[in-house]
Design an enzyme around this catalytic site. Structure first.
Site, short mmCIF file in Angstrom:
data_model
loop_
_atom_site.label_atom_id
_atom_site.label_comp_id
_atom_site.label_asym_id
_atom_site.label_seq_id
_atom_site.Cartn_x
_atom_site.Cartn_y
_atom_site.Cartn_z
N TYR A 73 147.53 122.56 16.67
CA TYR A 73 148.80 121.96 16.14
C TYR A 73 149.36 121.35 17.60
CZ TYR A 73 154.27 121.39 15.98
OH TYR A 73 155.33 120.96 16.35
N PHE A 125 158.85 91.20 13.24
CA PHE A 125 158.06 91.62 11.67
C PHE A 125 159.09 91.98 11.42
CE2 PHE A 125 156.55 95.39 9.43
CZ PHE A 125 155.55 94.37 8.06
N ASP A 126 159.07 92.52 9.82
CA ASP A 126 160.09 93.02 9.33
C ASP A 126 160.89 94.21 9.61
OD1 ASP A 126 158.97 94.83 7.13
OD2 ASP A 126 159.34 93.38 5.99
N ASP A 216 152.86 94.40 19.11
CA ASP A 216 153.00 94.49 18.37
C ASP A 216 151.63 94.15 17.72
OD1 ASP A 216 153.56 95.52 16.01
OD2 ASP A 216 155.10 94.48 15.13
N ALA A 218 149.19 95.49 15.56
CA ALA A 218 149.22 96.12 14.28
C ALA A 218 147.48 95.43 13.99
CB ALA A 218 149.91 96.32 13.40
N LYS A 259 146.42 98.95 9.75
CA LYS A 259 145.73 97.77 9.76
C LYS A 259 144.85 97.33 10.23
CE LYS A 259 150.42 96.72 8.49
NZ LYS A 259 151.31 96.75 9.29
N HIS A 451 165.15 93.97 0.48
CA HIS A 451 163.11 92.99 -0.96
C HIS A 451 162.58 94.32 -1.11
CE1 HIS A 451 161.99 93.89 3.23
NE2 HIS A 451 160.73 94.83 3.17
C1 PLP Z 1 152.59 96.86 9.31
C2 PLP Z 1 153.63 96.32 10.02
C3 PLP Z 1 154.20 97.12 11.35
C4 PLP Z 1 155.31 98.48 10.50
O1 PLP Z 1 153.89 99.37 10.47
P1 PLP Z 1 154.05 100.83 9.45
O2 PLP Z 1 152.60 101.02 9.61
O3 PLP Z 1 154.01 99.81 7.74
O4 PLP Z 1 155.24 101.08 9.49
C5 PLP Z 1 154.73 96.46 12.03
N1 PLP Z 1 154.43 95.28 12.99
C6 PLP Z 1 153.68 95.05 12.23
C7 PLP Z 1 153.30 93.20 13.15
C8 PLP Z 1 152.82 95.07 10.71
O5 PLP Z 1 152.21 94.34 10.43
#
Ligand code: PLP
Length: 460
Positions: A73, A125-126, A216, A218, A259, A451
């Site tokens: 933990y 991103f969404d 961000d 990813a 990603k 969506h």
């Molecule tokens: C996928 C993604 C997110 C959100 O991540 P999750 O792991 O799906 O919660 C945020 N920003 C970008 C650019 C992404 O591609």
């Protein structure tokens, strides 16, 4: 002498069967799914290009790392390994693990964003926009105009327009802007990269006004690959060096490890500022879990540490980006309108140019995505009006500049034959595009991020 073509720098050790289906089967299934591809069962999909998120194949080193994950933990050895890897890769000393990228956003924004705030960036991103709007704050898109022109070549269509950024800062004032977010690569404009020069310019702006800059990140490794290939002065720099320089311009980052972490689940936040780290830690404990696991199993953190390292190998990145490019080139050769240059993780089909007879009120890109599924069992995803959602204030549909269908390629999963199949399927739809003249209407939708769960019916 014949130039040698690229080939994957790995071979396949374990296989997962996938199945074809008949068109009548697919008509039944998509109707039952209310014409929402997220509602389909995976066994009703032959080739799944819905997302590259958490759908990649792990390596033998990642699977073996899972066996020695430390499930303690507190003070997990696997967390230490992950933190050390992130420190080395990004230079950020403070790391908070989270269960995915949106959880990282939730934790960070809980510490930074309040009602009435404004967060400029390059086509958020969404989930990022969702977490901003959920807090009654506003995300302002400052992407370069070139991103909206699918036929136009621009090597870095993810770039921030610095003039737009400065005018947003001047319009709303520094007090209302808790951070700037730059997404690398920029998913919403087609997996388009951000140049080092642009990151440097955004940094300059962030320092000038004293506003923190977060990435961000990813798809940070794919972004670094594009900098190496396309930006002057970086051809001889290693991916590792480029990644380190990219992060040197930011105060911190959020990460969806699903990603470029090449794992099936996970995320993290990393940052320089200790005070912010402490503030965010409280939310991490509240939402995600203790600071040394944050919603991840020890074995998942172990696989992630290894995956982050593998994602920076040049041969891997090259084969990934070239596979995406191969699909894009095949489609372009068939005359299908696609966003160019091709992005890092997906090919974006310009649905407005593909289906000129469908009205935007009937969801052009969704109509095309459903047609592709009906044609061949290929699942893609709509990046258009459904995703753009409604204006939080007026509740009117937001019609984005681009109606696109995204064909997202999972990492290390499909072969060139799969790409050929997808291209042929889309070509068949293209050949009968004149007959596709109407789309869908909404029967039910959620108040936010509709969506994922929207229910549709045919308008014909
Ligand atoms: C996928 C993604 C997110 C959100 O991540 P999750 O792991 O799906 O919660 C945020 N920003 C970008 C650019 C992404 O591609």
């Amino acid at each position: 002498m014949m130039p040698l073509p690229f080939a994957e720098p790995y071979r396949i050790k374990m296989v997962e069967p996938i199945h074809r289906s008949t068109r009548p089967d697919r008509e039944k299934w998509i109707g039952e799914a209310r014409y929402n591809l997220f509602n389909l069962k995976s066994q009703h999909v032959y080739i799944d290009l819905l997302t590259d998120s958490g759908t990649g194949a792990m390596s033998q080193e990642q699977w073996s790392a899972m066996m020695i994950g430390d499930e303690s933990y507190a003070g997990s050895r696997s967390f230490e390994k992950l933190r050390d890897t992130i420190n080395e890769l990004t230079g950020f000393p403070h790391v908070l693990p989270t269960h995915q990228g949106r959880a990282a956003e939730n934790v960070l924004f809980s510490a930074l964003v309040g009602e009435g705030d404004v967060i400029p960036g390059n086509a958020h991103f969404d989930t990022t926009r969702g977490h901003i709007e959920f807090r009654k704050a506003t995300a302002v898109d400052c992407t370069v105009d070139a991103a909206g022109q699918t036929g136009l070549y621009h090597p870095f269509k993810g770039n921030v327009d610095i003039q737009k950024l400065e005018s947003v800062i001047n319009q709303y004032g520094v007090e209302r802007i808790p951070l700037i977010i730059v997404t690398i690569t920029c998913n919403s404009t087609g997996g388009q990269p951000v140049s080092m020069e642009n990151l440097r310019a955004v940094r300059h702006c962030s320092e000038k006004y004293g506003i923190p800059l977060f990435l961000d990140a990813a798809r940070f490794a794919e972004n670094a690959y594009f900098i190496k290939i396309r930006e002057e002065g970086y051809a001889n720099r290693s991916i590792r060096e480029i990644v380190r320089e990219m992060f040197s311009y930011a105060d911190g980052m959020t990460m969806s490890s699903k990603k470029d972490g090449i794992v099936n689940i996970g995320g993290f936040i990393a940052m320089n500022n200790q005070e912010l780290y402490r503030k965010a830690s409280a939310f991490n404990i509240l939402f995600e879990g203790f600071l040394t696991y944050g919603g991840m199993a020890g074995r998942d953190m172990a696989a992630l540490a290894q995956g982050l390292t593998e994602a920076m190998e040049f041969d891997y990145l090259e084969s990934r980006v070239l596979q995406v490019e191969y699909l894009g080139t095949s489609l372009r050769d068939y005359g299908i309108p696609v966003q160019e240059p091709f992005g890092g993780h997906a090919i974006f089909v310009d649905a407005t140019r593909f289906l000129p007879h469908v009205r935007k009120e009937e969801f052009i890109a969704q109509t095309l995505a459903v047609e592709l599924y009906l044609e061949a069992g290929v699942r893609s995803v709509e990046i258009g009006t459904l995703l753009a959602d409604r204006d939080p204030v007026t509740h009117a549909n937001r019609y984005p500049k681009l109606e696109m269908v995204r064909l997202t390629i999972p990492r290390r999963v499909y072969t060139r034959n799969h790409m050929d199949y997808v291209a042929a399927a889309l070509k068949n739809v293209y050949d009968r595009r004149e007959q596709i003249t109407s789309g869908y209407r909404i029967v039910w939708e959620a108040p936010i991020m509709r969506h994922f769960t929207v229910e549709l019916e045919k308008t014909f």
